[in-house]
Write a protein that holds these residues in place. Structure first.
Motif, PDB file in Angstrom:
ATOM      1  N   VAL A   1      26.556 -11.447 -38.680  1.00  0.00           N
ATOM      2  CA  VAL A   1      27.527 -12.593 -39.806  1.00  0.00           C
ATOM      3  C   VAL A   1      28.443 -10.977 -40.212  1.00  0.00           C
ATOM      4  CG1 VAL A   1      27.603 -12.975 -41.606  1.00  0.00           C
ATOM      5  CG2 VAL A   1      26.911 -13.968 -40.678  1.00  0.00           C
ATOM      6  N   ALA A   2      29.658 -10.800 -40.365  1.00  0.00           N
ATOM      7  CA  ALA A   2      30.690  -9.680 -41.009  1.00  0.00           C
ATOM      8  C   ALA A   2      30.986 -10.730 -42.677  1.00  0.00           C
ATOM      9  CB  ALA A   2      32.168  -9.545 -39.984  1.00  0.00           C
ATOM     10  N   LEU A   3      30.685  -9.263 -42.779  1.00  0.00           N
ATOM     11  CA  LEU A   3      31.199  -9.592 -44.381  1.00  0.00           C
ATOM     12  C   LEU A   3      31.952  -8.590 -44.714  1.00  0.00           C
ATOM     13  CD1 LEU A   3      27.728 -10.301 -45.817  1.00  0.00           C
ATOM     14  CD2 LEU A   3      28.962 -11.640 -45.541  1.00  0.00           C
ATOM     15  N   ALA A   4      32.810  -9.048 -46.158  1.00  0.00           N
ATOM     16  CA  ALA A   4      33.965  -7.842 -46.578  1.00  0.00           C
ATOM     17  C   ALA A   4      33.353  -8.024 -48.357  1.00  0.00           C
ATOM     18  CB  ALA A   4      34.647  -8.378 -46.694  1.00  0.00           C
ATOM     19  N   TRP A   5      33.630  -7.296 -48.766  1.00  0.00           N
ATOM     20  CA  TRP A   5      33.948  -6.902 -50.794  1.00  0.00           C
ATOM     21  C   TRP A   5      34.536  -6.614 -51.358  1.00  0.00           C
ATOM     22  CZ3 TRP A   5      29.969  -5.167 -46.806  1.00  0.00           C
ATOM     23  CH2 TRP A   5      30.309  -3.943 -46.988  1.00  0.00           C
ATOM     24  N   GLY A   6      34.455  -6.082 -51.998  1.00  0.00           N
ATOM     25  CA  GLY A   6      35.799  -5.361 -53.198  1.00  0.00           C
ATOM     26  C   GLY A   6      36.910  -5.805 -52.753  1.00  0.00           C
ATOM     27  N   LYS A   7      38.304  -4.300 -52.398  1.00  0.00           N
ATOM     28  CA  LYS A   7      39.362  -4.964 -52.130  1.00  0.00           C
ATOM     29  C   LYS A   7      39.844  -5.631 -50.646  1.00  0.00           C
ATOM     30  CE  LYS A   7      41.290  -1.414 -55.691  1.00  0.00           C
ATOM     31  NZ  LYS A   7      42.721  -0.728 -55.952  1.00  0.00           N
ATOM     32  N   VAL A   8      38.523  -5.502 -49.901  1.00  0.00           N
ATOM     33  CA  VAL A   8      39.028  -5.643 -48.663  1.00  0.00           C
ATOM     34  C   VAL A   8      38.763  -7.039 -49.158  1.00  0.00           C
ATOM     35  CG1 VAL A   8      37.424  -5.820 -46.168  1.00  0.00           C
ATOM     36  CG2 VAL A   8      38.538  -3.539 -47.527  1.00  0.00           C
ATOM     37  N   ALA A   9      37.716  -8.246 -49.910  1.00  0.00           N
ATOM     38  CA  ALA A   9      37.681  -9.186 -49.897  1.00  0.00           C
ATOM     39  C   ALA A   9      38.636  -9.634 -50.137  1.00  0.00           C
ATOM     40  CB  ALA A   9      35.976  -9.705 -50.531  1.00  0.00           C
ATOM     41  N   GLU A  10      39.286  -9.463 -51.250  1.00  0.00           N
ATOM     42  CA  GLU A  10      40.644  -9.600 -52.731  1.00  0.00           C
ATOM     43  C   GLU A  10      41.300  -9.839 -51.897  1.00  0.00           C
ATOM     44  OE1 GLU A  10      42.538  -7.983 -56.714  1.00  0.00           O
ATOM     45  OE2 GLU A  10      41.017  -6.796 -56.270  1.00  0.00           O
TER      46      GLU A  10
END
Length: 211
Positions: A93-102
């Protein structure tokens, strides 16, 4: 009049069924979305180990850090099969958070997963929002080792567009398959590495959908 009404109802039902089927197949593998405000993963030193059975062979799972990560699923890949690795690590599972997710919908990252790796394209103009180093350090490819059958079922439900929280441990593993081949892997324990051995290997004890 009655016949016309019945025919209309059937037509409407069929149209709804077709629309539902189209929606299902379009979203079966998830959808692209963006979420703001997802925090950094929480990692703390840990110790201990567990032993799993794969084809009646012992696999030693050694805990390195406790790990609590919330993230937007930007890609997922099912690797489950009868092979040693397919049984041990059935999902990535590839996850993103912070501004990458935003900014996941505003910037075209072109996420791709294959052969236990995830890659993404750095789009032109990205530096108007954040640096390349920031992008690399705010996403990860996670090899998921389910702690039990109930967790395995949850892991298989994860799809692109989900906002999830995974808890467990970053681990190293070592085991032997039925042909006598030794399989071993060590988790990354930093978020800014790339290339071989940069993936997180998570022994998953909890999966939670946050919306």
């Amino acid at each position: 009049m009655v016949r016309f009404f019945r025919k209309n109802c059937i037509t409407i039902i069929l149209l709804l069924a077709v629309a539902g089927a189209v929606y299902y197949f379009m979203n079966a593998n998830g959808r692209r979305r963006a979420i703001a405000g997802i925090p950094e993963p929480i990692q703390k030193e840990a110790s201990g180990s567990v032993t799993l059975k794969i084809d009646d062979k012992d696999v030693l799972i050694t805990f390195q850090y406790s790990y609590d990560i919330s993230g937007l699923v930007v890609s997922s890949m099912d690797y489950s099969d009868s092979s040693f690795m397919g049984q041990l690590i059935p999902m990535d599972v590839a996850l993103a958070w912070g501004k990458v997710a935003e900014y996941n919908t505003k910037l075209d990252f072109k996420w791709e997963q294959s052969n236990r790796h995830v890659s993404f394209y750095i789009p032109d103009g990205m530096t108007n929002y954040f640096s390349e180093d920031y992008a690399i350090s705010h996403c990860s490819n996670n090899h998921l080792i389910p702690a039990d059958k109930s967790i395995r079922k949850k892991v298989h439900k994860i799809k692109k567009g989900d906002y999830i929280r995974i808890q467990g441990y970053l681990v190293n593993y070592r085991g032997e398959d039925e042909r006598g081949n030794i399989w071993a892997g060590n988790s990354s324990n930093v978020r800014d590495d790339v290339g071989a051995n940069s993936c997180e290997i998570i022994y998953v004890t909890s999966v939670e959908w946050l919306d």
